[in-house]
Design an enzyme around this catalytic site. Structure first.
Site, PDB file in Angstrom:
ATOM      1  N   HIS A 187       0.853  -1.207   0.000  1.00  0.00           N
ATOM      2  CA  HIS A 187       0.000   0.000   0.000  1.00  0.00           C
ATOM      3  C   HIS A 187       0.887   1.254   0.000  1.00  0.00           C
ATOM      4  CE1 HIS A 187      -3.124   2.744   1.197  1.00  0.00           C
ATOM      5  NE2 HIS A 187      -3.981   1.821   1.570  1.00  0.00           N
TER       6      HIS A 187
ATOM      7  N   GLU B 211      -0.781   1.034  -5.436  1.00  0.00           N
ATOM      8  CA  GLU B 211      -0.551  -0.166  -4.631  1.00  0.00           C
ATOM      9  C   GLU B 211      -0.483  -1.415  -5.512  1.00  0.00           C
ATOM     10  OE1 GLU B 211      -3.713  -0.157  -1.660  1.00  0.00           O
ATOM     11  OE2 GLU B 211      -3.900   1.997  -1.928  1.00  0.00           O
TER      12      GLU B 211
HETATM   13  C1  BG6 Z   1      -6.971   1.852   0.028  1.00  0.00           C
HETATM   14  C2  BG6 Z   1      -8.407   1.467  -0.170  1.00  0.00           C
HETATM   15  O1  BG6 Z   1      -6.153   0.804  -0.390  1.00  0.00           O
HETATM   16  O2  BG6 Z   1      -6.728   2.090   1.405  1.00  0.00           O
HETATM   17  C3  BG6 Z   1      -9.325   2.552   0.380  1.00  0.00           C
HETATM   18  O3  BG6 Z   1      -8.663   1.255  -1.554  1.00  0.00           O
HETATM   19  C4  BG6 Z   1      -8.967   2.824   1.842  1.00  0.00           C
HETATM   20  O4  BG6 Z   1     -10.668   2.160   0.252  1.00  0.00           O
HETATM   21  C5  BG6 Z   1      -7.490   3.147   1.938  1.00  0.00           C
HETATM   22  O5  BG6 Z   1      -9.758   3.905   2.304  1.00  0.00           O
HETATM   23  C6  BG6 Z   1      -7.003   3.425   3.371  1.00  0.00           C
HETATM   24  O6  BG6 Z   1      -7.312   2.379   4.196  1.00  0.00           O
HETATM   25  P1  BG6 Z   1      -6.959   2.446   5.740  1.00  0.00           P
HETATM   26  O7  BG6 Z   1      -7.564   1.191   6.342  1.00  0.00           O
HETATM   27  O8  BG6 Z   1      -5.478   2.477   5.868  1.00  0.00           O
HETATM   28  O9  BG6 Z   1      -7.596   3.708   6.278  1.00  0.00           O
END
Ligand code: BG6
Length: 314
Positions: free
Chosen positions: A167, A271
């Site tokens: 991510h 990602e």
């Molecule tokens: C992304 C998702 O990968 O991560 C989104 O596609 C999400 O939907 C974002 O809001 C952040 O996620 P988190 O759990 O780290 O707040």
């Protein structure tokens, strides 16, 4: 002091959390927290930070660190019964002192091997035994390489299935000046429209509002062009067919406690992922997913580098 000790250093990070600092001889560096097996910094040889970490990131377990490169495993987002993005980013990893050899020998001294295995408590949440090995390495030119090896070590003969993402939060100067190349004409699931499937148009992706898309069966190279910074990130990936593109924009930014109201302007998540076709491993089987990040002076602005060459070249 040996070169080995300079290349890899164990240190205390925010809130006393342990981190590993990797240093490459020409000056680039990276930092990895044992909490989450989470890369929180990647700097080029001029000491410029290339990853975004929120000024409001908590560095407080069990909350995942907001920024850097969280690992989503064994579930991407809410695509299953587990907590969003799974649990790997909320666990304390260990240093793997004796990792199995890599088939391709990494010449980089600046690397660290981490390992995550389930505790008795974890097995109650996801009833499987596994070894998740992560190698983080800095190449001689400052490239950041992450290799994940996930092995099913179940002794009950059962396979398991997972989805996965690196991510990555890239640091950008101004989101409205950023283009992403390599995903045009590809199909995507729009997370903002009940994951309905659409096809991206022929143009490079630009940003004028919230984006949360899972691009499917994407090329092994994606380029992120930051016009203002005159910098291009090149993401190369292997074993990771999908690519998520996320920017929360202003409203969602305000709703996140660990994210500054205006910080959406200075980040973009691209990602490398395996989501549409989950990975299934039988006992004894291992999966590997790799991403390599490079940051090159932008080319596109100065006309020195054709973006098509960034995408298609080696
Ligand atoms: C992304 C998702 O990968 O991560 C989104 O596609 C999400 O939907 C974002 O809001 C952040 O996620 P988190 O759990 O780290 O707040």
């Amino acid at each position: 002091m040996s070169t080995e000790r300079v290349a890899v250093e164990l240190a205390k990070g925010v809130n006393g959390l342990e981190k590993i600092i990797l240093r490459e001889t020409r000056g680039s560096s990276a930092e990895v927290y044992l909490y989450g097996g989470h890369v929180t910094s990647w700097k080029n040889e001029h000491g410029e930070e290339l990853l975004f970490v929120s000024s409001k990131a908590l560095f407080k377990p069990p909350k995942a660190i907001r920024g850097g490169i969280p690992l989503c495993f064994p579930q991407f987002s809410n695509l299953g019964p587990l907590e969003p993005h799974g649990f790997a980013r909320n666990k304390f990893w260990s240093i793997d002192t004796d990792p199995p050899a890599f088939p391709t020998n990494s010449s980089s001294k600046a690397h660290i091997d981490l390992i995550l295995k389930p505790s008795e408590e974890d097995v109650k949440i996801w009833p499987h035994s596994y070894e998740f090995r992560l190698r983080v390495a800095l190449g001689p030119g400052g490239d950041l390489m992450l290799t994940s090896r996930i092995r099913n070590t179940n002794s009950d003969g059962k396979p398991f299935t997972f989805t996965f993402a690196y991510h990555t939060y890239f640091s950008v100067s101004d989101i409205s000046e950023v283009r992403v190349e390599g995903l045009e004409t590809h199909d995507y699931l729009d997370n903002l429209q009940n994951r309905e499937r659409f096809t991206e148009q022929g143009d490079a992706i630009t940003f004028e509002g919230e984006v949360d898309k899972i691009y499917l069966s994407t090329p092994t190279k994606i380029a992120i062009l930051d016009h203002e910074k005159k910098r291009t990130f090149v993401l190369r990936k292997d074993g990771l067919p999908d690519a998520v593109v996320w920017n929360p924009w202003d409203k969602k930014a305000k709703a996140m406690a660990d994210f500054g109201d205006d910080e959406y302007k200075h980040m973009l998540c691209v990602e490398a992922a395996a989501i549409e076709k989950p990975i299934t491993l039988k006992p004894g089987e291992e999966w590997r997913g790799r991403q390599e990040l490079s940051a090159v002076p932008s080319s596109y602005c100065s006309g020195q580098l054709d973006p098509q060459r960034v995408l298609q070249g080696s």
